[in-house]
Design a protein around this motif. Structure first.
Motif, PDB file in Angstrom:
ATOM      1  N   LEU A  97       0.874  -1.160  -0.008  1.00 17.59           N
ATOM      2  CA  LEU A  97       0.189   0.059  -0.013  1.00 17.59           C
ATOM      3  C   LEU A  97       0.782   1.054  -0.117  1.00 17.59           C
ATOM      4  CD1 LEU A  97      -2.827  -1.188   2.494  1.00 17.59           C
ATOM      5  CD2 LEU A  97      -2.978  -1.153   0.012  1.00 17.59           C
ATOM      6  N   ARG A  98       1.970   1.024   0.710  1.00 16.37           N
ATOM      7  CA  ARG A  98       2.951   2.374   0.723  1.00 16.37           C
ATOM      8  C   ARG A  98       3.435   2.379  -0.778  1.00 16.37           C
ATOM      9  NH1 ARG A  98       3.913   7.101   1.230  1.00 16.37           N
ATOM     10  NH2 ARG A  98       6.438   7.852   1.678  1.00 16.37           N
ATOM     11  N   GLY A  99       3.815   1.426  -1.117  1.00 11.28           N
ATOM     12  CA  GLY A  99       4.470   1.628  -2.685  1.00 11.28           C
ATOM     13  C   GLY A  99       3.721   2.085  -3.409  1.00 11.28           C
ATOM     14  N   GLU A 100       2.467   1.689  -3.480  1.00  8.54           N
ATOM     15  CA  GLU A 100       1.320   2.194  -4.321  1.00  8.54           C
ATOM     16  C   GLU A 100       1.091   3.627  -4.354  1.00  8.54           C
ATOM     17  OE1 GLU A 100      -2.989   1.061  -6.172  1.00  8.54           O
ATOM     18  OE2 GLU A 100      -2.558   0.547  -3.887  1.00  8.54           O
ATOM     19  N   ALA A 101       1.362   4.192  -3.027  1.00  5.72           N
ATOM     20  CA  ALA A 101       1.089   5.577  -2.646  1.00  5.72           C
ATOM     21  C   ALA A 101       2.253   6.413  -3.372  1.00  5.72           C
ATOM     22  CB  ALA A 101       1.010   5.728  -1.502  1.00  5.72           C
ATOM     23  N   LEU A 102       3.385   5.647  -3.298  1.00  5.59           N
ATOM     24  CA  LEU A 102       4.695   6.429  -3.709  1.00  5.59           C
ATOM     25  C   LEU A 102       4.607   6.218  -5.467  1.00  5.59           C
ATOM     26  CD1 LEU A 102       7.191   4.684  -1.172  1.00  5.59           C
ATOM     27  CD2 LEU A 102       6.748   7.091  -1.540  1.00  5.59           C
ATOM     28  N   PHE A 103       4.271   5.230  -5.980  1.00  5.81           N
ATOM     29  CA  PHE A 103       3.998   5.301  -7.287  1.00  5.81           C
ATOM     30  C   PHE A 103       3.322   6.512  -7.940  1.00  5.81           C
ATOM     31  CE2 PHE A 103       1.329   3.218 -11.000  1.00  5.81           C
ATOM     32  CZ  PHE A 103       2.507   2.849 -11.594  1.00  5.81           C
ATOM     33  N   HIS A 104       2.174   6.706  -7.149  1.00  2.61           N
ATOM     34  CA  HIS A 104       1.433   7.823  -7.605  1.00  2.61           C
ATOM     35  C   HIS A 104       2.026   9.026  -7.373  1.00  2.61           C
ATOM     36  CE1 HIS A 104      -2.417   5.863  -8.961  1.00  2.61           C
ATOM     37  NE2 HIS A 104      -1.997   5.010  -7.966  1.00  2.61           N
ATOM     38  N   GLU A 105       2.518   9.208  -5.992  1.00  5.29           N
ATOM     39  CA  GLU A 105       3.487  10.422  -5.910  1.00  5.29           C
ATOM     40  C   GLU A 105       4.696  10.840  -6.929  1.00  5.29           C
ATOM     41  OE1 GLU A 105       4.601  10.181  -1.765  1.00  5.29           O
ATOM     42  OE2 GLU A 105       2.435   9.759  -1.054  1.00  5.29           O
ATOM     43  N   ALA A 106       5.178   9.552  -7.370  1.00  5.27           N
ATOM     44  CA  ALA A 106       6.309   9.863  -8.116  1.00  5.27           C
ATOM     45  C   ALA A 106       5.803  10.487  -9.728  1.00  5.27           C
ATOM     46  CB  ALA A 106       7.528   8.505  -8.212  1.00  5.27           C
ATOM     47  N   GLY A 107       4.675  10.238  -9.795  1.00  7.63           N
ATOM     48  CA  GLY A 107       4.120  10.458 -11.176  1.00  7.63           C
ATOM     49  C   GLY A 107       4.199   9.131 -12.071  1.00  7.63           C
ATOM     50  N   ALA A 153       2.215   6.684 -12.351  1.00  8.35           N
ATOM     51  CA  ALA A 153       0.940   6.496 -13.021  1.00  8.35           C
ATOM     52  C   ALA A 153       0.203   7.613 -14.045  1.00  8.35           C
ATOM     53  CB  ALA A 153      -0.383   6.982 -11.654  1.00  8.35           C
ATOM     54  N   ALA A 154       1.179   8.560 -14.397  1.00  5.20           N
ATOM     55  CA  ALA A 154       0.889   9.403 -15.649  1.00  5.20           C
ATOM     56  C   ALA A 154       0.780   8.562 -16.848  1.00  5.20           C
ATOM     57  CB  ALA A 154       1.759  10.540 -15.825  1.00  5.20           C
ATOM     58  N   CYS A 155       1.690   7.439 -16.767  1.00  6.04           N
ATOM     59  CA  CYS A 155       1.886   6.375 -18.169  1.00  6.04           C
ATOM     60  C   CYS A 155       1.372   5.170 -17.693  1.00  6.04           C
ATOM     61  CB  CYS A 155       3.281   6.392 -18.781  1.00  6.04           C
ATOM     62  SG  CYS A 155       3.774   7.862 -19.383  1.00  6.04           S
ATOM     63  N   ARG A 156       1.747   4.599 -16.647  1.00  2.00           N
ATOM     64  CA  ARG A 156       1.388   3.513 -15.939  1.00  2.00           C
ATOM     65  C   ARG A 156      -0.277   3.661 -15.299  1.00  2.00           C
ATOM     66  NH1 ARG A 156       4.316  -1.138 -17.643  1.00  2.00           N
ATOM     67  NH2 ARG A 156       6.566  -0.396 -17.843  1.00  2.00           N
ATOM     68  N   ARG A 157      -0.932   3.701 -16.070  1.00  2.00           N
ATOM     69  CA  ARG A 157      -2.149   3.927 -15.714  1.00  2.00           C
ATOM     70  C   ARG A 157      -2.949   2.752 -14.877  1.00  2.00           C
ATOM     71  NH1 ARG A 157      -7.317   5.675 -19.703  1.00  2.00           N
ATOM     72  NH2 ARG A 157      -8.772   5.286 -18.184  1.00  2.00           N
ATOM     73  N   PRO A 158      -3.158   2.880 -13.604  1.00  2.32           N
ATOM     74  CA  PRO A 158      -3.732   1.656 -12.778  1.00  2.32           C
ATOM     75  C   PRO A 158      -4.907   0.915 -13.264  1.00  2.32           C
ATOM     76  CG  PRO A 158      -3.290   3.633 -11.434  1.00  2.32           C
ATOM     77  CD  PRO A 158      -3.604   4.102 -12.950  1.00  2.32           C
ATOM     78  N   SER A 159      -5.976   1.498 -13.800  1.00  2.00           N
ATOM     79  CA  SER A 159      -6.902   0.883 -14.111  1.00  2.00           C
ATOM     80  C   SER A 159      -7.713   1.277 -15.062  1.00  2.00           C
ATOM     81  CB  SER A 159      -8.074   0.634 -12.938  1.00  2.00           C
ATOM     82  OG  SER A 159      -8.494   1.919 -12.573  1.00  2.00           O
ATOM     83  N   PHE A 160      -8.518   0.443 -16.084  1.00  2.07           N
ATOM     84  CA  PHE A 160      -9.479   0.696 -16.974  1.00  2.07           C
ATOM     85  C   PHE A 160     -10.688   0.119 -16.736  1.00  2.07           C
ATOM     86  CE2 PHE A 160      -5.428   1.275 -19.125  1.00  2.07           C
ATOM     87  CZ  PHE A 160      -5.799   2.458 -19.891  1.00  2.07           C
ATOM     88  N   VAL A 161     -11.962   0.451 -17.425  1.00  4.74           N
ATOM     89  CA  VAL A 161     -12.975  -0.169 -17.515  1.00  4.74           C
ATOM     90  C   VAL A 161     -13.319  -0.755 -19.090  1.00  4.74           C
ATOM     91  CG1 VAL A 161     -15.419  -0.287 -17.428  1.00  4.74           C
ATOM     92  CG2 VAL A 161     -14.434   0.860 -15.453  1.00  4.74           C
ATOM     93  N   THR A 162     -13.566  -1.872 -19.314  1.00  6.09           N
ATOM     94  CA  THR A 162     -13.806  -2.242 -20.758  1.00  6.09           C
ATOM     95  C   THR A 162     -15.035  -1.781 -21.226  1.00  6.09           C
ATOM     96  OG1 THR A 162     -14.976  -4.386 -20.022  1.00  6.09           O
ATOM     97  CG2 THR A 162     -12.568  -4.529 -20.264  1.00  6.09           C
ATOM     98  N   HIS A 163     -15.079  -1.634 -22.436  1.00  9.95           N
ATOM     99  CA  HIS A 163     -16.422  -1.132 -23.165  1.00  9.95           C
ATOM    100  C   HIS A 163     -17.492  -1.972 -23.118  1.00  9.95           C
ATOM    101  CE1 HIS A 163     -14.231   2.090 -25.463  1.00  9.95           C
ATOM    102  NE2 HIS A 163     -13.157   1.290 -25.793  1.00  9.95           N
ATOM    103  N   ARG A 164     -18.577  -1.239 -23.262  1.00  9.81           N
ATOM    104  CA  ARG A 164     -19.899  -2.033 -23.212  1.00  9.81           C
ATOM    105  C   ARG A 164     -19.918  -2.809 -24.546  1.00  9.81           C
ATOM    106  NH1 ARG A 164     -23.419  -4.331 -20.319  1.00  9.81           N
ATOM    107  NH2 ARG A 164     -25.693  -4.115 -20.710  1.00  9.81           N
ATOM    108  N   LEU A 165     -20.117  -4.023 -24.648  1.00  4.82           N
ATOM    109  CA  LEU A 165     -20.303  -4.946 -25.761  1.00  4.82           C
ATOM    110  C   LEU A 165     -21.712  -5.361 -25.885  1.00  4.82           C
ATOM    111  CD1 LEU A 165     -16.848  -6.498 -25.565  1.00  4.82           C
ATOM    112  CD2 LEU A 165     -17.472  -4.703 -26.836  1.00  4.82           C
ATOM    113  N   ALA A 166     -22.449  -4.949 -27.176  1.00  7.36           N
ATOM    114  CA  ALA A 166     -23.732  -5.467 -27.256  1.00  7.36           C
ATOM    115  C   ALA A 166     -23.824  -6.977 -27.197  1.00  7.36           C
ATOM    116  CB  ALA A 166     -24.369  -4.644 -28.680  1.00  7.36           C
ATOM    117  N   GLY A 167     -24.836  -7.601 -26.350  1.00 10.16           N
ATOM    118  CA  GLY A 167     -24.694  -8.868 -26.455  1.00 10.16           C
ATOM    119  C   GLY A 167     -23.719  -9.912 -25.906  1.00 10.16           C
ATOM    120  N   ARG A 168     -22.623  -9.215 -25.349  1.00  7.61           N
ATOM    121  CA  ARG A 168     -21.495  -9.739 -24.423  1.00  7.61           C
ATOM    122  C   ARG A 168     -21.518  -9.460 -23.156  1.00  7.61           C
ATOM    123  NH1 ARG A 168     -16.621  -9.492 -28.257  1.00  7.61           N
ATOM    124  NH2 ARG A 168     -15.615 -10.798 -26.802  1.00  7.61           N
TER     125      ARG A 168
END
Length: 155
Positions: free
Chosen positions: A30-40, A42-57
């Motif tokens: 958890l401390r390392g994750e906070a440092l990951f964001h503090e150092a910047g 996450a600007a390129c190493r984006r932590p998360s995404f939500v996939t698209h809505r797919l019709a019928g899937r």
């Protein structure tokens, strides 16, 4: 490859789960994750995404995934240059599954092309757009850098 084999590979790829993170509630992670964001990072190493809505899937729609990448190419400096004539540099590969697996066996190199014997050294290879984040990590005290590495290994 025949149609039947292609259908099986497509089915497998579409249903392959993102590897589960490890030790996500451990204080150093958890401390390392906070440092990951503090150092910047996450600007390129984006932590998360939500996939698209797919019709019928519905099972494949709106899934939260944590690949820890933006899946874009970045100028990573000369140390990670991939030699392309158009001036582009190494792409950020997804960081998920890069640390040790549940059996303790390392899953992959840091970074993916192998520069850096360990995650700490691999971070220090970053340059170009990542130079400010790299400098922030390099200036971090060893216990905090160790926590950052624990976070990276949890991916």
């Amino acid at each position: 490859m025949g149609d039947a084999a292609l259908d099986l590979v497509t089915f497998y790829s579409a249903n392959l789960a993102v590897p589960a993170r490890r030790d996500v509630t451990e204080p150093p992670v958890l401390r390392g994750e906070a440092l990951f964001h503090e150092a910047g990072c996450a600007a390129c190493r984006r932590p998360s995404f939500v996939t698209h809505r797919l019709a019928g899937r519905d099972k494949h729609s709106s899934q939260l995934i944590r690949p820890t990448t933006d899946l874009l190419r970045h100028d990573m400096g000369e140390g990670l240059a991939d030699g392309r004539r158009d001036g582009a540099r190494m792409a950020h590969a997804a960081a998920l599954g890069r640390g040790a697996g549940p059996d303790g066996v390392a899953r992959g190199g840091f970074p993916p092309r192998g520069q850096g014997a360990d995650p700490d050294e691999a971070v220090l290879w970053h340059g170009g757009e990542a130079q400010p984040a790299r400098n922030a990590v390099a200036a971090t005290a060893k216990p905090d850098r160790d926590a950052l590495i624990r976070f990276l290994e949890s991916l």
